[in-house]
Design a protein around this motif. Structure first.
Motif, PDB file in Angstrom:
ATOM      1  N   LEU A  14       8.308   2.472   4.308  1.00 52.79           N
ATOM      2  CA  LEU A  14       7.428   2.264   3.162  1.00 52.79           C
ATOM      3  C   LEU A  14       6.000   2.471   3.655  1.00 52.79           C
ATOM      4  CD1 LEU A  14       7.164   1.379   0.207  1.00 52.79           C
ATOM      5  CD2 LEU A  14       6.961  -0.963   1.033  1.00 52.79           C
ATOM      6  N   GLU A  15       5.380   3.513   3.184  1.00 46.11           N
ATOM      7  CA  GLU A  15       4.007   3.800   3.601  1.00 46.11           C
ATOM      8  C   GLU A  15       3.047   3.047   2.697  1.00 46.11           C
ATOM      9  OE1 GLU A  15       3.197   7.937   4.036  1.00 46.11           O
ATOM     10  OE2 GLU A  15       4.989   8.268   5.246  1.00 46.11           O
ATOM     11  N   LYS A  16       2.190   2.265   3.323  1.00 45.70           N
ATOM     12  CA  LYS A  16       1.213   1.472   2.585  1.00 45.70           C
ATOM     13  C   LYS A  16       0.103   1.061   3.529  1.00 45.70           C
ATOM     14  CE  LYS A  16       3.394  -2.957   3.383  1.00 45.70           C
ATOM     15  NZ  LYS A  16       2.235  -3.504   4.045  1.00 45.70           N
TER      16      LYS A  16
ATOM     17  N   LYS B   3       3.992  -4.823  -4.065  1.00 46.37           N
ATOM     18  CA  LYS B   3       2.949  -4.193  -4.883  1.00 46.37           C
ATOM     19  C   LYS B   3       3.040  -2.679  -4.767  1.00 46.37           C
ATOM     20  CE  LYS B   3      -2.059  -4.312  -5.605  1.00 46.37           C
ATOM     21  NZ  LYS B   3      -3.321  -4.897  -5.143  1.00 46.37           N
ATOM     22  N   ARG B   4       3.248  -2.166  -3.554  1.00 47.98           N
ATOM     23  CA  ARG B   4       3.373  -0.725  -3.334  1.00 47.98           C
ATOM     24  C   ARG B   4       4.586  -0.167  -4.072  1.00 47.98           C
ATOM     25  NH1 ARG B   4       2.549   4.208  -3.343  1.00 47.98           N
ATOM     26  NH2 ARG B   4       2.993   5.455  -1.520  1.00 47.98           N
ATOM     27  N   ILE B   5       5.720  -0.871  -3.984  1.00 47.07           N
ATOM     28  CA  ILE B   5       6.939  -0.435  -4.675  1.00 47.07           C
ATOM     29  C   ILE B   5       6.725  -0.461  -6.187  1.00 47.07           C
ATOM     30  CG2 ILE B   5       9.332  -1.080  -5.174  1.00 47.07           C
ATOM     31  CD1 ILE B   5       9.467  -2.040  -2.199  1.00 47.07           C
ATOM     32  N   ARG B   6       6.113  -1.516  -6.689  1.00 50.01           N
ATOM     33  CA  ARG B   6       5.855  -1.639  -8.133  1.00 50.01           C
ATOM     34  C   ARG B   6       4.948  -0.511  -8.617  1.00 50.01           C
ATOM     35  NH1 ARG B   6       4.597  -6.712  -8.076  1.00 50.01           N
ATOM     36  NH2 ARG B   6       2.358  -6.435  -7.899  1.00 50.01           N
ATOM     37  N   PHE B   7       3.863  -0.242  -7.902  1.00 50.45           N
ATOM     38  CA  PHE B   7       2.953   0.841  -8.296  1.00 50.45           C
ATOM     39  C   PHE B   7       3.643   2.208  -8.222  1.00 50.45           C
ATOM     40  CE2 PHE B   7      -1.417  -1.309  -7.421  1.00 50.45           C
ATOM     41  CZ  PHE B   7      -1.276  -2.033  -8.597  1.00 50.45           C
ATOM     42  N   ALA B   8       4.456   2.401  -7.190  1.00 49.50           N
ATOM     43  CA  ALA B   8       5.166   3.680  -7.051  1.00 49.50           C
ATOM     44  C   ALA B   8       6.142   3.889  -8.204  1.00 49.50           C
ATOM     45  CB  ALA B   8       5.900   3.735  -5.719  1.00 49.50           C
ATOM     46  N   LEU B   9       6.869   2.845  -8.587  1.00 48.88           N
ATOM     47  CA  LEU B   9       7.813   2.965  -9.702  1.00 48.88           C
ATOM     48  C   LEU B   9       7.091   3.197 -11.025  1.00 48.88           C
ATOM     49  CD1 LEU B   9      10.445   0.229  -8.772  1.00 48.88           C
ATOM     50  CD2 LEU B   9      10.749   2.705  -8.749  1.00 48.88           C
ATOM     51  N   ILE B  10       6.039   2.450 -11.271  1.00 46.28           N
ATOM     52  CA  ILE B  10       5.276   2.627 -12.511  1.00 46.28           C
ATOM     53  C   ILE B  10       4.666   4.024 -12.565  1.00 46.28           C
ATOM     54  CG2 ILE B  10       3.213   1.863 -13.777  1.00 46.28           C
ATOM     55  CD1 ILE B  10       3.890  -0.999 -12.768  1.00 46.28           C
ATOM     56  N   GLY B  11       4.078   4.456 -11.458  1.00 42.55           N
ATOM     57  CA  GLY B  11       3.488   5.795 -11.405  1.00 42.55           C
ATOM     58  C   GLY B  11       4.528   6.874 -11.606  1.00 42.55           C
TER      59      GLY B  11
ATOM     60  N   GLY C 199      -7.155  13.066  -9.331  1.00 42.78           N
ATOM     61  CA  GLY C 199      -6.637  12.481  -8.093  1.00 42.78           C
ATOM     62  C   GLY C 199      -7.740  11.887  -7.233  1.00 42.78           C
ATOM     63  N   TYR C 200      -8.826  12.617  -7.094  1.00 42.63           N
ATOM     64  CA  TYR C 200      -9.966  12.102  -6.321  1.00 42.63           C
ATOM     65  C   TYR C 200     -10.599  10.900  -7.015  1.00 42.63           C
ATOM     66  CZ  TYR C 200      -9.963  15.787  -2.833  1.00 42.63           C
ATOM     67  OH  TYR C 200      -9.616  16.605  -1.798  1.00 42.63           O
ATOM     68  N   ALA C 201     -10.691  10.950  -8.333  1.00 42.94           N
ATOM     69  CA  ALA C 201     -11.270   9.820  -9.072  1.00 42.94           C
ATOM     70  C   ALA C 201     -10.392   8.574  -8.940  1.00 42.94           C
ATOM     71  CB  ALA C 201     -11.449  10.186 -10.548  1.00 42.94           C
ATOM     72  N   THR C 202      -9.087   8.739  -9.023  1.00 45.74           N
ATOM     73  CA  THR C 202      -8.165   7.611  -8.886  1.00 45.74           C
ATOM     74  C   THR C 202      -8.217   7.047  -7.470  1.00 45.74           C
ATOM     75  OG1 THR C 202      -6.727   8.562 -10.571  1.00 45.74           O
ATOM     76  CG2 THR C 202      -5.762   6.891  -9.141  1.00 45.74           C
ATOM     77  N   ALA C 203      -8.316   7.902  -6.491  1.00 44.31           N
ATOM     78  CA  ALA C 203      -8.375   7.458  -5.096  1.00 44.31           C
ATOM     79  C   ALA C 203      -9.551   6.509  -4.868  1.00 44.31           C
ATOM     80  CB  ALA C 203      -8.464   8.652  -4.162  1.00 44.31           C
ATOM     81  N   TYR C 204     -10.625   6.706  -5.599  1.00 44.07           N
ATOM     82  CA  TYR C 204     -11.796   5.842  -5.464  1.00 44.07           C
ATOM     83  C   TYR C 204     -11.427   4.392  -5.772  1.00 44.07           C
ATOM     84  CZ  TYR C 204     -16.273   3.663  -6.488  1.00 44.07           C
ATOM     85  OH  TYR C 204     -17.340   2.807  -6.514  1.00 44.07           O
ATOM     86  N   PHE C 205     -10.564   4.189  -6.778  1.00 46.63           N
ATOM     87  CA  PHE C 205     -10.227   2.831  -7.212  1.00 46.63           C
ATOM     88  C   PHE C 205      -9.159   2.166  -6.344  1.00 46.63           C
ATOM     89  CE2 PHE C 205     -11.889   4.875 -11.052  1.00 46.63           C
ATOM     90  CZ  PHE C 205     -12.918   3.990 -11.337  1.00 46.63           C
ATOM     91  N   VAL C 206      -8.348   2.929  -5.643  1.00 41.69           N
ATOM     92  CA  VAL C 206      -7.272   2.332  -4.851  1.00 41.69           C
ATOM     93  C   VAL C 206      -7.509   2.435  -3.346  1.00 41.69           C
ATOM     94  CG1 VAL C 206      -5.540   2.677  -6.654  1.00 41.69           C
ATOM     95  CG2 VAL C 206      -5.873   4.434  -4.918  1.00 41.69           C
ATOM     96  N   ARG C 207      -8.621   2.978  -2.939  1.00 39.75           N
ATOM     97  CA  ARG C 207      -8.862   3.202  -1.507  1.00 39.75           C
ATOM     98  C   ARG C 207      -8.902   1.923  -0.692  1.00 39.75           C
ATOM     99  NH1 ARG C 207     -13.853   3.186  -3.747  1.00 39.75           N
ATOM    100  NH2 ARG C 207     -15.534   2.194  -2.595  1.00 39.75           N
ATOM    101  N   ARG C 208      -9.248   0.797  -1.307  1.00 36.69           N
ATOM    102  CA  ARG C 208      -9.340  -0.457  -0.574  1.00 36.69           C
ATOM    103  C   ARG C 208      -7.952  -0.973  -0.161  1.00 36.69           C
ATOM    104  NH1 ARG C 208     -12.285  -1.116  -4.932  1.00 36.69           N
ATOM    105  NH2 ARG C 208     -14.491  -0.763  -4.783  1.00 36.69           N
ATOM    106  N   GLN C 209      -6.895  -0.426  -0.774  1.00 35.80           N
ATOM    107  CA  GLN C 209      -5.537  -0.850  -0.448  1.00 35.80           C
ATOM    108  C   GLN C 209      -5.050  -0.230   0.852  1.00 35.80           C
ATOM    109  OE1 GLN C 209      -3.881  -3.144  -2.272  1.00 35.80           O
ATOM    110  NE2 GLN C 209      -5.735  -3.295  -3.488  1.00 35.80           N
ATOM    111  N   TRP C 210      -5.740   0.772   1.354  1.00 37.91           N
ATOM    112  CA  TRP C 210      -5.296   1.488   2.533  1.00 37.91           C
ATOM    113  C   TRP C 210      -6.209   1.209   3.718  1.00 37.91           C
ATOM    114  CZ3 TRP C 210      -0.696   3.861   2.316  1.00 37.91           C
ATOM    115  CH2 TRP C 210      -0.143   4.021   1.054  1.00 37.91           C
ATOM    116  N   ASP C 211      -5.751   1.578   4.876  1.00 30.48           N
ATOM    117  CA  ASP C 211      -6.536   1.374   6.093  1.00 30.48           C
ATOM    118  C   ASP C 211      -7.770   2.243   6.065  1.00 30.48           C
ATOM    119  OD1 ASP C 211      -3.469   1.441   7.967  1.00 30.48           O
ATOM    120  OD2 ASP C 211      -4.386  -0.205   6.897  1.00 30.48           O
ATOM    121  N   ASP C 212      -8.828   1.775   6.692  1.00 30.87           N
ATOM    122  CA  ASP C 212     -10.063   2.564   6.783  1.00 30.87           C
ATOM    123  C   ASP C 212      -9.973   3.602   7.862  1.00 30.87           C
ATOM    124  OD1 ASP C 212     -12.058  -0.287   6.005  1.00 30.87           O
ATOM    125  OD2 ASP C 212     -11.287   1.259   4.693  1.00 30.87           O
TER     126      ASP C 212
END
Length: 170
Positions: free
Chosen positions: A98-100, A108-116, A157-170
């Protein structure tokens, strides 16, 4: 990834190979590539096994008749899965993970992946095509709508990444 796995294919070479597959699809089948119709027809067949009368009478699935699996994209979809599996096993890359990011829980990652996945699947059927069909096939024949779609796809895709970037490693 397994430390004994081979490096990935050069992306430019992979792009040329994909272009050759698309060209072969046009020459042999007279049409391009896609995926969502294959998945939808498999769903129609499964529903038809359990509720044949209901499936035949629905506007969406019923239009495909009694044999929804008799369609080239069903076999293309199955071939893609089998080819990917053979490639992963052959290159020693088959693993379940599971990449997260650190800040995102597994559930949360599984839930977002299924919804998406559900949203993209529904939208692709609503639009009567998926992003691969639109981008590859439509882009290959230089359809204006497909090229505009590609621009909008990457921009969103770039716009969405702005809102979820905090969920990933820097």
């Amino acid at each position: 990834m397994n430390s004994s796995a081979k490096p990935y294919m050069n992306p430019y070479l992979a792009g040329v190979c994909l272009g050759l597959v698309l060209t072969a699809s046009f020459l042999i089948l007279g049409t391009g590539l896609g995926a969502s119709s294959g998945i939808a027809r498999i769903a129609a067949a499964i529903e038809g096994w359990f509720l044949p009368e209901h499936t035949a009478n629905t506007t969406y699935f019923g239009a495909w008749g009694k044999h929804p699996l008799d369609y080239y994209l069903v076999y293309m979809f199955i071939g893609t899965i089998i080819g990917g599996l053979i490639s992963a096993v052959g290159e020693k890359r088959l693993s379940f993970q599971l990449e997260k990011g650190k800040l995102c829980s597994s559930w949360k990652r599984i839930r977002f992946a299924l919804i998406g996945g559900l949203l993209v699947g529904y939208a692709s059927r609503l639009a009567q095509g998926c992003t691969s069909g639109q981008a590859l096939t439509g882009g290959a024949v230089l359809l204006t709508g497909s090229l505009v779609f590609l621009i909008c796809l990457f921009a969103s895709g770039y716009a969405t990444a702005y809102f979820v970037r905090r969920q990933w490693d820097d």
